[in-house]
Motif scaffolding. Structure first.
Motif, PDB file in Angstrom:
ATOM      1  N   HIS A  39       0.796  -1.227   0.000  1.00  0.00           N
ATOM      2  CA  HIS A  39       0.000   0.000   0.000  1.00  0.00           C
ATOM      3  C   HIS A  39       0.827   1.275   0.000  1.00  0.00           C
ATOM      4  N   GLU A  40       2.066   1.180   0.395  1.00  0.00           N
ATOM      5  CA  GLU A  40       2.898   2.382   0.373  1.00  0.00           C
ATOM      6  C   GLU A  40       3.967   2.314  -0.712  1.00  0.00           C
ATOM      7  N   GLY A  41       4.066   1.175  -1.385  1.00  0.00           N
ATOM      8  CA  GLY A  41       5.097   1.014  -2.397  1.00  0.00           C
ATOM      9  C   GLY A  41       4.567   0.549  -3.736  1.00  0.00           C
ATOM     10  N   ALA A  42       4.301  -0.741  -3.835  1.00  0.00           N
ATOM     11  CA  ALA A  42       3.960  -1.349  -5.130  1.00  0.00           C
ATOM     12  C   ALA A  42       2.656  -0.830  -5.726  1.00  0.00           C
ATOM     13  N   LEU A  43       1.594  -0.743  -4.934  1.00  0.00           N
ATOM     14  CA  LEU A  43       0.304  -0.318  -5.484  1.00  0.00           C
ATOM     15  C   LEU A  43       0.342   1.100  -6.041  1.00  0.00           C
ATOM     16  N   PRO A  44       0.893   2.086  -5.303  1.00  0.00           N
ATOM     17  CA  PRO A  44       1.006   3.423  -5.903  1.00  0.00           C
ATOM     18  C   PRO A  44       1.924   3.430  -7.133  1.00  0.00           C
ATOM     19  N   ALA A  45       3.017   2.668  -7.077  1.00  0.00           N
ATOM     20  CA  ALA A  45       3.953   2.633  -8.210  1.00  0.00           C
ATOM     21  C   ALA A  45       3.293   2.054  -9.461  1.00  0.00           C
ATOM     22  N   MET A  46       2.365   1.136  -9.274  1.00  0.00           N
ATOM     23  CA  MET A  46       1.664   0.511 -10.403  1.00  0.00           C
ATOM     24  C   MET A  46       0.428   1.312 -10.820  1.00  0.00           C
ATOM     25  N   GLY A  47       0.150   2.409 -10.134  1.00  0.00           N
ATOM     26  CA  GLY A  47      -1.015   3.223 -10.458  1.00  0.00           C
ATOM     27  C   GLY A  47      -2.322   2.621  -9.982  1.00  0.00           C
ATOM     28  N   LEU A  48      -2.250   1.740  -8.983  1.00  0.00           N
ATOM     29  CA  LEU A  48      -3.454   1.074  -8.487  1.00  0.00           C
ATOM     30  C   LEU A  48      -4.055   1.771  -7.265  1.00  0.00           C
ATOM     31  N   SER A  49      -3.295   2.668  -6.662  1.00  0.00           N
ATOM     32  CA  SER A  49      -3.814   3.452  -5.536  1.00  0.00           C
ATOM     33  C   SER A  49      -3.045   4.764  -5.483  1.00  0.00           C
ATOM     34  N   ALA A  50      -3.563   5.670  -4.679  1.00  0.00           N
ATOM     35  CA  ALA A  50      -2.912   6.976  -4.508  1.00  0.00           C
ATOM     36  C   ALA A  50      -1.586   6.787  -3.772  1.00  0.00           C
ATOM     37  N   PRO A  51      -0.624   7.680  -4.014  1.00  0.00           N
ATOM     38  CA  PRO A  51       0.616   7.620  -3.245  1.00  0.00           C
ATOM     39  C   PRO A  51       0.330   7.877  -1.768  1.00  0.00           C
ATOM     40  N   PRO A  52       1.179   7.382  -0.875  1.00  0.00           N
ATOM     41  CA  PRO A  52       0.919   7.519   0.568  1.00  0.00           C
ATOM     42  C   PRO A  52       0.614   8.945   1.007  1.00  0.00           C
ATOM     43  N   GLU A  53       1.303   9.920   0.443  1.00  0.00           N
ATOM     44  CA  GLU A  53       1.085  11.305   0.871  1.00  0.00           C
ATOM     45  C   GLU A  53      -0.288  11.829   0.452  1.00  0.00           C
ATOM     46  N   GLU A  54      -0.953  11.164  -0.469  1.00  0.00           N
ATOM     47  CA  GLU A  54      -2.300  11.574  -0.890  1.00  0.00           C
ATOM     48  C   GLU A  54      -3.398  10.710  -0.257  1.00  0.00           C
ATOM     49  N   GLN A  55      -3.008   9.699   0.491  1.00  0.00           N
ATOM     50  CA  GLN A  55      -3.990   8.840   1.151  1.00  0.00           C
ATOM     51  C   GLN A  55      -4.449   9.509   2.442  1.00  0.00           C
ATOM     52  N   THR A  56      -5.700   9.272   2.785  1.00  0.00           N
ATOM     53  CA  THR A  56      -6.215   9.835   4.033  1.00  0.00           C
ATOM     54  C   THR A  56      -5.602   9.092   5.216  1.00  0.00           C
ATOM     55  N   THR A  57      -5.623   9.748   6.365  1.00  0.00           N
ATOM     56  CA  THR A  57      -5.125   9.107   7.584  1.00  0.00           C
ATOM     57  C   THR A  57      -5.921   7.839   7.858  1.00  0.00           C
ATOM     58  N   ARG A  58      -7.222   7.903   7.641  1.00  0.00           N
ATOM     59  CA  ARG A  58      -8.069   6.728   7.867  1.00  0.00           C
ATOM     60  C   ARG A  58      -7.638   5.569   6.976  1.00  0.00           C
ATOM     61  N   GLU A  59      -7.380   5.848   5.700  1.00  0.00           N
ATOM     62  CA  GLU A  59      -6.978   4.787   4.788  1.00  0.00           C
ATOM     63  C   GLU A  59      -5.671   4.151   5.248  1.00  0.00           C
ATOM     64  N   ARG A  60      -4.707   4.971   5.596  1.00  0.00           N
ATOM     65  CA  ARG A  60      -3.401   4.442   6.002  1.00  0.00           C
ATOM     66  C   ARG A  60      -3.496   3.663   7.315  1.00  0.00           C
ATOM     67  N   THR A  61      -4.238   4.191   8.303  1.00  0.00           N
ATOM     68  CA  THR A  61      -4.335   3.477   9.576  1.00  0.00           C
ATOM     69  C   THR A  61      -5.152   2.208   9.435  1.00  0.00           C
ATOM     70  N   SER A  62      -6.203   2.233   8.612  1.00  0.00           N
ATOM     71  CA  SER A  62      -6.994   1.026   8.385  1.00  0.00           C
ATOM     72  C   SER A  62      -6.143  -0.050   7.727  1.00  0.00           C
TER      73      SER A  62
END
Length: 159
Positions: free
Chosen positions: A112-135
């Protein structure tokens, strides 16, 4: 007085893979339940497996096709990462530290902080909400701990 010594079972790649795979499947169910209680995406963000399924298909999927693809990716990834963890734990027991929580947190960081954003499958960590990252971190910690607990029991059962 003779002391009884615990004998560790002989290392077995196959038994490690099987124990981890079973652990990964049970842990995927636990992670799924946790995400129902504390969902990572609450503002209509697409689920990364759904984005991946669309990219792999190369066209818009029907609702039933997308559901089947997402479930296949979700459960397959859980089983495969559990199997890899089981194999690693077999030959490198330090990987099981913190009862598997470290494994879950590392997996969240890698995906969630590396491969998925790099592949364009999710937002980069800095654009993810706190809720998304903590969940994601919390549900992956649960995934790791359940994987380890089940892996340990299954591995002991396999001898």
């Amino acid at each position: 007085m003779d002391e009884e010594r615990k004998t560790e079972p002989a290392k077995s790649l196959m038994k490690g893979l099987v124990a981890g795979l079973i652990g990964g499947l049970v842990a995927t169910a636990a992670k799924t339940m946790m995400e129902k209680m504390y969902p990572p995406r609450t503002h209509g963000e697409p689920d990364p497996p759904a984005v991946l399924a669309q990219k792999l298909a190369g066209h818009q999927l029907s609702a039933s096709e997308e559901t089947a693809a997402v479930e296949t990716i979700h459960w397959g990834f859980g089983a495969l990462t559990g199997a890899a963890y089981g194999a690693l734990a077999e030959f490198y027991p330090a990987a099981t530290a913190k009862d598997g929580a470290g494994f879950g947190m590392a997996l969240a960081s890698l995906t969630h902080e590396g491969a998925l954003p790099a592949m364009g499958l999710s937002a980069p960590p800095e654009e993810q909400t706190t809720r998304e990252r903590t969940s994601e971190m919390a549900s992956h910690a649960v995934f790791g701990m359940v994987t380890e607990t089940v892996r340990r029991v299954v591995r002991k059962t396999l001898g």
